[in-house]
Design a protein around this motif. Structure first.
Motif, PDB file in Angstrom:
ATOM      1  N   ASP A   4       0.825  -1.216   0.000  1.00  0.00           N
ATOM      2  CA  ASP A   4       0.000   0.000   0.000  1.00  0.00           C
ATOM      3  C   ASP A   4       0.855   1.261   0.000  1.00  0.00           C
ATOM      4  OD1 ASP A   4      -2.313  -1.463  -0.018  1.00  0.00           O
ATOM      5  OD2 ASP A   4      -2.582  -1.427   2.161  1.00  0.00           O
ATOM      6  N   ALA A   5       1.930   1.240   0.789  1.00  0.00           N
ATOM      7  CA  ALA A   5       2.818   2.395   0.854  1.00  0.00           C
ATOM      8  C   ALA A   5       3.522   2.614  -0.476  1.00  0.00           C
ATOM      9  CB  ALA A   5       3.836   2.212   1.978  1.00  0.00           C
ATOM     10  N   ARG A   6       3.951   1.514  -1.096  1.00  0.00           N
ATOM     11  CA  ARG A   6       4.621   1.629  -2.400  1.00  0.00           C
ATOM     12  C   ARG A   6       3.663   2.170  -3.445  1.00  0.00           C
ATOM     13  NH1 ARG A   6       7.032  -3.490  -1.206  1.00  0.00           N
ATOM     14  NH2 ARG A   6       5.573  -4.523  -2.618  1.00  0.00           N
ATOM     15  N   THR A   7       2.413   1.713  -3.396  1.00  0.00           N
ATOM     16  CA  THR A   7       1.412   2.183  -4.359  1.00  0.00           C
ATOM     17  C   THR A   7       1.154   3.678  -4.192  1.00  0.00           C
ATOM     18  OG1 THR A   7       0.337   0.012  -4.365  1.00  0.00           O
ATOM     19  CG2 THR A   7      -0.938   1.873  -5.189  1.00  0.00           C
ATOM     20  N   THR A   8       1.034   4.117  -2.933  1.00  0.00           N
ATOM     21  CA  THR A   8       0.809   5.543  -2.648  1.00  0.00           C
ATOM     22  C   THR A   8       1.991   6.380  -3.110  1.00  0.00           C
ATOM     23  OG1 THR A   8      -0.564   5.007  -0.720  1.00  0.00           O
ATOM     24  CG2 THR A   8       0.340   7.238  -0.841  1.00  0.00           C
ATOM     25  N   PHE A   9       3.200   5.912  -2.787  1.00  0.00           N
ATOM     26  CA  PHE A   9       4.402   6.644  -3.184  1.00  0.00           C
ATOM     27  C   PHE A   9       4.514   6.711  -4.698  1.00  0.00           C
ATOM     28  CE2 PHE A   9       8.984   6.649  -4.206  1.00  0.00           C
ATOM     29  CZ  PHE A   9       9.336   7.860  -3.614  1.00  0.00           C
ATOM     30  N   GLY A  10       4.217   5.577  -5.363  1.00  0.00           N
ATOM     31  CA  GLY A  10       4.271   5.561  -6.824  1.00  0.00           C
ATOM     32  C   GLY A  10       3.267   6.516  -7.431  1.00  0.00           C
ATOM     33  N   GLY A  11       2.076   6.611  -6.816  1.00  0.00           N
ATOM     34  CA  GLY A  11       1.066   7.531  -7.310  1.00  0.00           C
ATOM     35  C   GLY A  11       1.489   8.976  -7.182  1.00  0.00           C
ATOM     36  N   ILE A  12       2.122   9.297  -6.065  1.00  0.00           N
ATOM     37  CA  ILE A  12       2.609  10.670  -5.854  1.00  0.00           C
ATOM     38  C   ILE A  12       3.674  11.026  -6.877  1.00  0.00           C
ATOM     39  CG2 ILE A  12       3.874  12.171  -4.257  1.00  0.00           C
ATOM     40  CD1 ILE A  12       2.479  10.640  -1.970  1.00  0.00           C
ATOM     41  N   ILE A  13       4.597  10.098  -7.106  1.00  0.00           N
ATOM     42  CA  ILE A  13       5.656  10.328  -8.095  1.00  0.00           C
ATOM     43  C   ILE A  13       5.051  10.528  -9.486  1.00  0.00           C
ATOM     44  CG2 ILE A  13       7.600   9.265  -9.312  1.00  0.00           C
ATOM     45  CD1 ILE A  13       8.337  10.277  -6.579  1.00  0.00           C
TER      46      ILE A  13
END
Length: 258
Positions: A4-13
């Motif tokens: 979930d954290a990776r998905t959120t970070f990827g979305g922000i990027i």
């Protein structure tokens, strides 16, 4: 970092990179720079979408290869900040040679051709990447994993290397003074995409330009490059662009550079 954290970070990027593309389009329009072409940009977006799909499809393959290679590491290293920095530097060194060989070895050029096929230089060109390149990545970094660098650090460093290169594909940034020749810059990378005789096979560094300085492939930007490959326009069809290199390789027709 969990999923979930990776998905959120990827979305922000992704949102941040998309915002930069929009700003570059506005800059190009207001300054009448003409660095964007509608059909070319749509082709870039199509290739980007296919690349993201193949990243998902090949993730298991990449992970399995790198994880299994790590079992045979000669000098396994514990995870630490210093080991990550070593990994990042080592990956950039390996990337330099992989990139350089991709311009010399015809089979590797078949993978890399699509990235040099655009006649324009803008941020969307950065992800004009071959859909099958994920098949090569584990083998490119295999020596580093076998030496003992943590494969997670190696994979992360490779990803960060490619992310850094996104910012190099632009004409909106001029020369950056003393940084030129030390770090890869937009100016240095514009040279790399040039099909002009003095620019061909120059500036292969991903993050650092010192490898080019050491191994004699550095070339500063002196005139605005002519982008694309030496034979000119290919197509705006993503499938044609991605697979042209392989078709030409099988036909023995790769007498061009980029």
């Amino acid at each position: 970092m969990d999923i979930d954290a990776r998905t959120t970070f990827g979305g922000i990027i992704f949102i941040f990179l998309l915002a930069l593309v929009v700003l570059e389009i506005i800059w190009s329009w207001r300054k009448d720079k003409k660095v964007y072409n509608t059909k070319d940009t749509l082709a870039n977006l199509g290739i980007f979408a296919g690349f993201q799909l193949t990243k998902i499809l090949f993730f298991g393959f990449q992970y399995a290869i790198m994880a299994n290679l790590s079992k045979f590491a000669l000098f396994p290293m514990e995870s630490s900040m210093w080991v990550f920095l070593i990994s990042f530097l080592a990956v950039d060194f390996v990337y330099y040679w992989y990139h350089r060989l991709s311009h010399k070895i015809k089979l590797l050029w078949a993978f890399h051709l699509v990235h040099h096929s655009s006649l324009f230089m803008n941020l969307t060109v950065s992800y004009r990447l071959n859909w099958l390149s994920a098949l090569l990545t584990p083998f490119v970094v295999a020596p580093l994993i076998l030496i003992g660098l943590p494969f997670e650090f190696v994979a992360a460093s490779f990803g960060l290397n490619l992310l850094y290169q996104f910012f190099l594909h632009t004409e909106a940034v001029g020369k950056l003074g003393f940084i030129e020749g030390i770090l890869a810059t937009p100016s240095a990378h514009r040279v790399h995409h040039g099909s002009d005789e003095q620019y061909i096979d120059k500036n292969f560094g991903g993050v650092f330009m010192v490898w080019d300085r050491i191994f004699g492939s550095y070339q500063p930007e002196t005139t605005r490059p002519t982008y694309g490959i030496t034979t000119g326009f290919i197509s705006n069809n993503p499938f044609v662009l991605v697979f042209k290199g392989f078709v030409d390789y099988l036909k023995g027709k790769m007498d061009y550079k980029g």
